[in-house]
Design a protein around this motif. Sequence first.
Motif, short mmCIF file in Angstrom:
data_model
loop_
_atom_site.label_atom_id
_atom_site.label_comp_id
_atom_site.label_asym_id
_atom_site.label_seq_id
_atom_site.Cartn_x
_atom_site.Cartn_y
_atom_site.Cartn_z
N PRO A 44 1.07 -1.08 -0.03
CA PRO A 44 0.09 -0.45 0.36
C PRO A 44 1.41 1.40 0.10
N THR A 45 1.88 1.62 0.90
CA THR A 45 2.38 2.49 0.68
C THR A 45 3.25 3.01 -0.08
N GLU A 46 4.12 1.47 -1.17
CA GLU A 46 4.88 1.68 -2.87
C GLU A 46 3.22 2.50 -3.54
N LYS A 47 2.33 1.63 -3.24
CA LYS A 47 1.01 2.13 -4.43
C LYS A 47 0.80 3.37 -4.14
N GLU A 48 0.82 4.05 -3.35
CA GLU A 48 0.57 5.56 -2.94
C GLU A 48 0.83 6.32 -3.78
N ARG A 49 3.06 5.69 -2.99
CA ARG A 49 3.97 6.92 -3.32
C ARG A 49 4.09 6.97 -5.40
N TYR A 50 3.94 5.64 -5.49
CA TYR A 50 3.64 5.99 -7.16
C TYR A 50 2.61 6.54 -8.13
N LEU A 51 1.23 5.99 -7.20
CA LEU A 51 0.24 6.96 -7.77
C LEU A 51 -0.15 8.36 -7.21
N SER A 52 0.91 8.46 -6.61
CA SER A 52 0.45 10.11 -6.40
C SER A 52 1.21 10.79 -7.49
N TRP A 53 2.74 10.49 -7.62
CA TRP A 53 3.75 10.91 -8.40
C TRP A 53 2.91 10.86 -9.62
N LEU A 54 2.38 9.68 -9.57
CA LEU A 54 1.98 9.90 -11.37
C LEU A 54 0.71 10.61 -11.67
N GLU A 55 -0.04 10.92 -10.69
CA GLU A 55 -1.22 12.23 -10.32
C GLU A 55 -0.36 13.63 -10.31
N GLU A 56 0.37 14.17 -10.24
CA GLU A 56 1.05 15.02 -9.71
C GLU A 56 2.05 15.68 -10.97
N THR A 57 2.52 14.48 -11.71
CA THR A 57 3.20 14.26 -13.19
C THR A 57 1.59 14.88 -14.83
N ILE A 58 0.75 14.41 -13.45
CA ILE A 58 -0.56 14.82 -14.61
C ILE A 58 -0.64 15.61 -14.73
N LEU A 59 -1.37 16.32 -13.42
CA LEU A 59 -1.31 18.09 -13.39
C LEU A 59 -0.36 18.31 -13.65
N GLN A 60 0.66 18.42 -13.38
CA GLN A 60 1.76 19.40 -13.98
C GLN A 60 2.08 19.46 -15.43
N VAL A 61 1.70 18.07 -15.56
CA VAL A 61 1.88 18.59 -17.38
C VAL A 61 0.60 19.59 -18.43
N ILE A 62 -0.45 19.41 -17.08
CA ILE A 62 -1.27 20.32 -18.15
C ILE A 62 -0.67 21.17 -17.65
N LEU A 107 1.75 22.90 -16.35
CA LEU A 107 3.03 23.98 -16.48
C LEU A 107 3.16 24.05 -18.13
N PHE A 108 2.20 22.99 -19.52
CA PHE A 108 1.88 23.18 -20.55
C PHE A 108 0.93 24.55 -20.74
N LYS A 109 0.67 24.78 -19.93
CA LYS A 109 -0.59 25.58 -20.53
C LYS A 109 0.73 27.24 -19.69
N GLU A 110 0.98 27.31 -18.96
CA GLU A 110 1.82 28.92 -18.53
C GLU A 110 3.18 28.66 -19.47
N LYS A 111 3.23 27.30 -20.11
CA LYS A 111 4.58 28.09 -20.39
C LYS A 111 4.58 28.72 -21.89
N PHE A 112 3.22 27.84 -22.77
CA PHE A 112 2.38 28.44 -24.20
C PHE A 112 2.21 29.46 -23.60
N LEU A 113 1.98 29.89 -22.57
CA LEU A 113 1.57 31.64 -22.30
C LEU A 113 2.43 32.83 -22.36
N LYS A 114 3.62 31.77 -22.36
CA LYS A 114 4.91 32.49 -21.82
C LYS A 114 5.19 32.70 -23.26
N SER A 115 5.78 31.49 -23.86
CA SER A 115 6.05 31.83 -25.45
C SER A 115 5.15 32.29 -26.13
#
Length: 408
Positions: free
Chosen positions: A284-302, A304-312
């Motif tokens: 369970p601990t390993e699962k929670e850590r891995y899924l949290s990293w993926l969730e944070e990555t999905i969130l950041q892909v959207i 950060l993409f938006k932030e960098k897009f507007l800056k560029s």
Amino acid sequence: MSKFDTYFLMNPEDVSEYAKEKLDLFDDKAELVCKEIGDGNINYVFRVWEKNSDTSVIIKQAGDTARISDDFKLSTDRTRIEAEILVLEGKLAPGLVPVVYKYDDIMNCCAMEDLSDHEIMRSALMKHEKFPGFAEDITTFMVNTLLLTTDVVLDHKEKKAMVKSFINPQLCEISEDLVYTEPFNDYQGRNGVFPPNLEWVTKELYEDKALRMEAAKLKFDFMTNAQALIHGDLHTGSIFIKKDSTKVIDPEFAFYGPIGYDVGNVVANLMFAWANGDATIENPTEKERYLSWLEETILQVIDLFKEKFLKSWKENATEVFAKEEGFDKWYLGTVIHDTAAVTGLELCRRIVGLAQVKDITSIEDEKARVRAERICLTAAKKYIKNREGYRTGEDFLNTLKEAVQQHS
Ligand code: SR1
Ligand code: MG
């Protein structure tokens, strides 16, 4: 005269000979070893290396049909497209693609940097490895290669010349069929639905008229919206990765299409990794850590993409109307709606279609696989049908979590 003056499909011995004759990397006496290492659906990929030295190279050759099936007759021009796109992407997003050494328009092959110190991202994710720099790298890659090839930035005549140069009808037809049509209408009988889910898929995908209508609209957008020079197949099997480096490979599906196609592919394939982790990690601990990293990555892909897009956009836009107040945010809003739609389409097609993903097919426990597929497909339907409601990374994650709730 050289044996490589006329095209033929090479075997590993031919490729070693080719590397000695055509590349400046090896001398005549070098003892070379060559192995075919491709595991994609389309081409043949050879790694050639010199015994007793660190010198190595990748040589990728196109046949006139797809590796996965002779049904797909393909122009070997895709290798020209791939080589030219990699060079262009290397300029727009330095360090994020392999270096191209040579493109050969007779043998329809391309020699490029060997990335054997990296790993294919899908395989690494299936071992539940984390890559903290991925969201940063992939959003830089996408903003630079996508926004900088649009009418927002390029002279419109130059952009139209690029649309012409990278017209890619046969590879586009594969995506039109496999991504947009067949998951919702198996008219060619090529789908590969997991039998315990067949009844559910029939009801939820094939018999959902409203969903088919949205897929039809999106297919016509894919065929007509020449927005940016997209990679066209930006899943985790097209990414080589290690802890401190990301390299995007395989742009043979590139053409002028909707920006959201690339972003949605990245998001959906991270969700497959999530579904695999959820179904297979026991601790369970390993699962929670891995899924949290993926969730944070999905969130950041959207996000950060938006932030960098507007800056560029601010830094690079040249089109007069691109400076109209609020136009940048409106344009980006439509890209995020397309991203949601493509996230849904990719989730569907990789579960029920011809070209599936190991993240899902490798789940051995039948119940766990049924559940993983239903979570992805339930979320997918919302991304497609309600695409105009998506704005932030959190919106994307909420839909995934609601689907999980529904199947708990
Ligand atoms: C016939 S090719 C099947 C799939 O493989 C490629 O990687 C693309 O994703 C394509 O849809
Ligand atoms: Mg590929």
